[in-house]
Design an enzyme around this catalytic site. Structure first.
Site, PDB file in Angstrom:
ATOM      1  N   GLY A  65       0.843  -1.202   0.000  1.00 43.49           N
ATOM      2  CA  GLY A  65       0.000   0.000   0.000  1.00 43.49           C
ATOM      3  C   GLY A  65       0.872   1.244   0.000  1.00 43.49           C
ATOM      4  CB  SER A  66       4.122   1.987   1.652  1.00 44.44           C
ATOM      5  OG  SER A  66       3.669   1.571   2.907  1.00 44.44           O
ATOM      6  CG  ASP A 165      -6.581   1.767   7.221  1.00 42.65           C
ATOM      7  OD1 ASP A 165      -5.735   0.986   6.789  1.00 42.65           O
ATOM      8  OD2 ASP A 165      -6.363   2.624   8.092  1.00 42.65           O
ATOM      9  CB  SER A 186      -2.614  -1.621   2.375  1.00 34.70           C
ATOM     10  OG  SER A 186      -1.863  -2.647   3.024  1.00 34.70           O
ATOM     11  CG  HIS A 191      -4.767  -3.401   5.119  1.00 35.76           C
ATOM     12  ND1 HIS A 191      -5.191  -2.102   5.189  1.00 35.76           N
ATOM     13  CD2 HIS A 191      -3.541  -3.418   5.666  1.00 35.76           C
ATOM     14  CE1 HIS A 191      -4.237  -1.365   5.739  1.00 35.76           C
ATOM     15  NE2 HIS A 191      -3.224  -2.141   6.032  1.00 35.76           N
ATOM     16  CG  ASN A 262      10.750  -3.841  -9.700  1.00 37.60           C
ATOM     17  OD1 ASN A 262       9.522  -3.935  -9.731  1.00 37.60           O
ATOM     18  ND2 ASN A 262      11.534  -4.884  -9.831  1.00 37.60           N
TER      19      ASN A 262
HETATM   20  C1  LIG Z   1      -3.993   4.139   6.168  1.00 39.63           C
HETATM   21  C2  LIG Z   1      -2.828   3.330   5.675  1.00 39.63           C
HETATM   22  N1  LIG Z   1      -2.137   3.773   4.615  1.00 39.63           N
HETATM   23  C3  LIG Z   1      -1.093   3.073   4.146  1.00 39.63           C
HETATM   24  C4  LIG Z   1      -0.688   1.888   4.708  1.00 39.63           C
HETATM   25  C5  LIG Z   1       0.509   1.159   4.162  1.00 39.63           C
HETATM   26  O1  LIG Z   1       0.206  -0.079   3.582  1.00 39.63           O
HETATM   27  P1  LIG Z   1       1.309  -1.199   3.457  1.00 39.63           P
HETATM   28  O2  LIG Z   1       1.568  -1.757   4.817  1.00 39.63           O
HETATM   29  O3  LIG Z   1       0.704  -2.229   2.542  1.00 39.63           O
HETATM   30  O4  LIG Z   1       2.524  -0.595   2.865  1.00 39.63           O
HETATM   31  C6  LIG Z   1      -1.367   1.394   5.803  1.00 39.63           C
HETATM   32  C7  LIG Z   1      -0.908   0.142   6.419  1.00 39.63           C
HETATM   33  O5  LIG Z   1      -1.399  -0.377   7.372  1.00 39.63           O
HETATM   34  C8  LIG Z   1      -2.481   2.135   6.302  1.00 39.63           C
HETATM   35  O6  LIG Z   1      -3.169   1.694   7.352  1.00 39.63           O
END
Ligand SMILES: Cc1ncc(COP(=O)(O)O)c(C=O)c1O
Length: 411
Positions: A65-66, A165, A186, A191, A262
Site C-alpha cells: 500500500g505504501s 483501510d 493495502s 487489511h 520497481n
Molecule cells: C492508512 C494506511 N495507509 C497506508 C498503509 C501502508 O500499507 P502497506 O503496509 O501495505 O505498505 C497502511 C498500512 O497499514 C495504512 O493503514
C-alpha cells in the site's frame, strides 16, 4: 486456515490477520507450477476485477500500500516546493511520499471519533502553492466527501484517497476510492483482503495509468504487456523510435522515460488476490457485525471513552474498533493497553497520531494550518482493537469479560 481453538486468556485475540483457506493455497500453487513469476495473467485479472469492484477504469497492482501511495503522488509529477494538504494524524508511508518527492505537507487536525481530516478547515489552508489533497479514510471510516469534493472542484485540486483501510466502505452509496483522481489500497494481512504484502493504485485517467505503470516498472517507456506476441511490440515500431539523445532505432523495450522504481508484486500473489476478492463481501459483512457488537458493548463506558463516530452518508467497512480515553478517565491509554495485552488481547495506537511528533520528522519542512490539538490527543489517548473476520462471539465475549474486570479492579 490455521484457525486455532480459542482458549480464553491463552489464545491471542489478534487485532487483525490473514483469513484464507485452501482456495488461496491451491490458486497460488497452480500459479507457481505454471512457472511464470512476474506479473502476468493473474495480475491482469486481479487489476480488472478490483477496478470493477471499486467502479473505476484502471488499477495497477503493487508490492505494498505504501508503494501504491508513493506511485499515486509521483504520477502527478508535481514540481518540488508545491503543497499537499493532509491530516496530521496519519500513517507514515501515506505522508512520506509528499516529503520524498520534494513537496511540502500542510497539516490539518482531525476530528475525535471519526479520526478523519476536519474538512471545514481545508479551505483556510489553501494557498497558491496548493496542488492536492491527500486524504485517508481512517480505519475504514469515510471522510466528509460532500465537503471535500466541493473544495476540490472550487480550487481545482487533485484528490488522492488513501483507501488502504477502507475497502468496501461507501459514502452516499458510492465506494470510497472512486471519488478522487487516484486512490490506493493495502493488501497487508491486517487489511480487508490480503496477498501477503501488496497494494493497488486505481484511477479513471488512462494517461496517468500509463505514467504510473511506467513508474512502477523501472520507468520504462514501452507499454507492452507480458503476453505480447509480436517481437516488434504492440505498436509494431519497437525498433523504429528515436527518443531523447538515443540513436534512431534504439530498442524501445529498454528505453526509459520516467525516473522509475520497481514496485511490482509477483504473479502468484495475484492468484491469491483473486480468491480473496471473492470473499470480500463476507469480510465486509463480518467486520461490520463485529464492530456493531463491540460498539453496543462499549456504549456503557461512554463516560470514559470517546466512541467511534461516522458521517450520516457513510457506511464504513471497518478496519478496527477505535477508542479514545477521555481526559477525566481515572486510567490512561497505557494502563488499559497494558491490561488488555497482558490478557492476550492485541491493541494498537492509531498509527502515528500526530505524525510530526515522531523523531523522523524533526527536520522535515512542513506547514501547520490551525491547531493540532486532537491529533496530539490521539497520539496519547487513542487505541484500537480488532473487528477482523477471524473474530467470533467467543473472542468478543472474552473482550467484554476482560474489560468488565478492568473496570471492576479500578473501583
Ligand atoms: C492508512 C494506511 N495507509 C497506508 C498503509 C501502508 O500499507 P502497506 O503496509 O501495505 O505498505 C497502511 C498500512 O497499514 C495504512 O493503514
Amino acid at each position: 486456515m490455521n484457525k486455532k481453538k480459542f482458549i480464553p486468556g491463552k489464545t491471542k485475540v489478534q487485532y487483525a490477520g490473514a483469513y484464507y483457506d485452501n482456495k488461496e493455497v491451491d490458486a497460488m500453487i497452480k500459479s507457481i507450477k505454471k512457472g511464470w513469476f512476474g506479473v502476468g495473467e493473474k495480475a491482469d485479472k486481479f487489476e480488472k476485477e478490483f477496478a470493477q469492484f471499486i467502479g473505476v477504469k484502471n488499477a495497477i497492482v503493487t508490492n505494498s500500500g505504501s508503494s501504491a501511495t508513493l506511485l499515486a503522488v509521483a504520477g502527478f509529477g508535481f514540481k518540488p516546493g508545491l503543497e499537499i494538504i493532509t491530516p496530521a494524524c496519519n500513517f507514515p508511508t501515506s505522508f512520506n511520499p509528499i516529503v520524498q518527492l520534494g513537496l511540502v505537507p500542510v497539516l490539518i487536525d482531525v476530528d475525535l471519533g471519526t479520526y478523519n481530516i476536519k474538512a471545514e478547515l481545508i479551505e483556510k489552508a489553501i494557498t497558491k502553492k496548493t496542488v492536492a489533497l491527500l486524504i485517508p479514510h481512517t480505519l475504514g471510516n469515510p471522510c466528509n466527501m460532500k465537503k471535500i469534493m466541493k473544495i476540490k472542484k472550487k480550487y481545482n485540486l487533485k484528490l488522492i484517497e488513501d483507501n488502504c483501510d477502507a475497502l468496501g466502505s461507501t459514502y452516499n452509496n458510492q465506494k470510497t476510492g472512486s471519488f478522487g483522481d487516484v486512490a490506493t489500497c493495502s493488501f497487508y494481512p491486517a487489511h480487508h483482503i490480503t496477498i501477503g504484502e501488496g497494494g493497488m493504485v486505481y484511477l479513471n485517467s488512462n494517461s496517468r495509468e500509463r505514467k504510473i505503470r511506467s513508474l512502477r516498472d523501472w520507468g520504462r517507456a514501452c507499454h507492452c504487456k507480458w503476453d505480447q506476441k509480436n517481437p516488434h511490440g504492440a505498436c509494431k515500431n519497437r525498433f523504429n523510435f528515436q527518443l531523447g539523445d538515443l540513436p534512431k532505432g534504439y530498442d524501445h523495450r529498454y528505453t526509459y522515460t520516467s525516473i522509475g522504481y520497481n514496485l511490482k508484486p509477483v504473479e502468484f500473489q495475484c492468484a491469491m488476490g483473486l480468491e480473496q476478492l471473492k470473499k470480500l463481501p463476507f469480510f465486509v459483512k463480518k467486520r461490520r457485525q463485529n464492530f456493531t457488537k463491540l460498539y453496543n458493548y462499549f456504549k456503557k463506558f461512554e463516560k470514559y471513552f470517546i466512541l467511534p463516530k461516522w458521517e450520516k452518508e457513510a457506511k464504513p467497512s471497518w478496519f478496527s474498533f477505535p477508542l479514545t480515553v477521555k481526559d477525566k478517565a481515572p486510567f490512561s491509554r497505557r494502563d488499559i493497553s497494558i491490561y488488555l495485552e497482558d490478557h492476550n488481547i492485541q491493541t494498537r495506537p492509531l498509527f502515528a497520531g500526530n505524525i510530526i511528533r515522531h523523531p523522523a520528522y524533526k527536520n522535515v519542512k512542513y506547514r501547520i494550518s490551525g491547531s493540532l490539538k486532537n491529533s496530539d490527543k490521539i497520539l496519547l489517548d487513542t487505541f484500537f482493537i480488532g473487528v477482523w473476520p477471524g473474530m467470533d462471539d467467543e473472542q468478543i465475549g472474552y473482550i467484554k469479560k476482560t474489560v468488565n474486570k478492568f473496570f471492576k479492579q479500578l473501583y
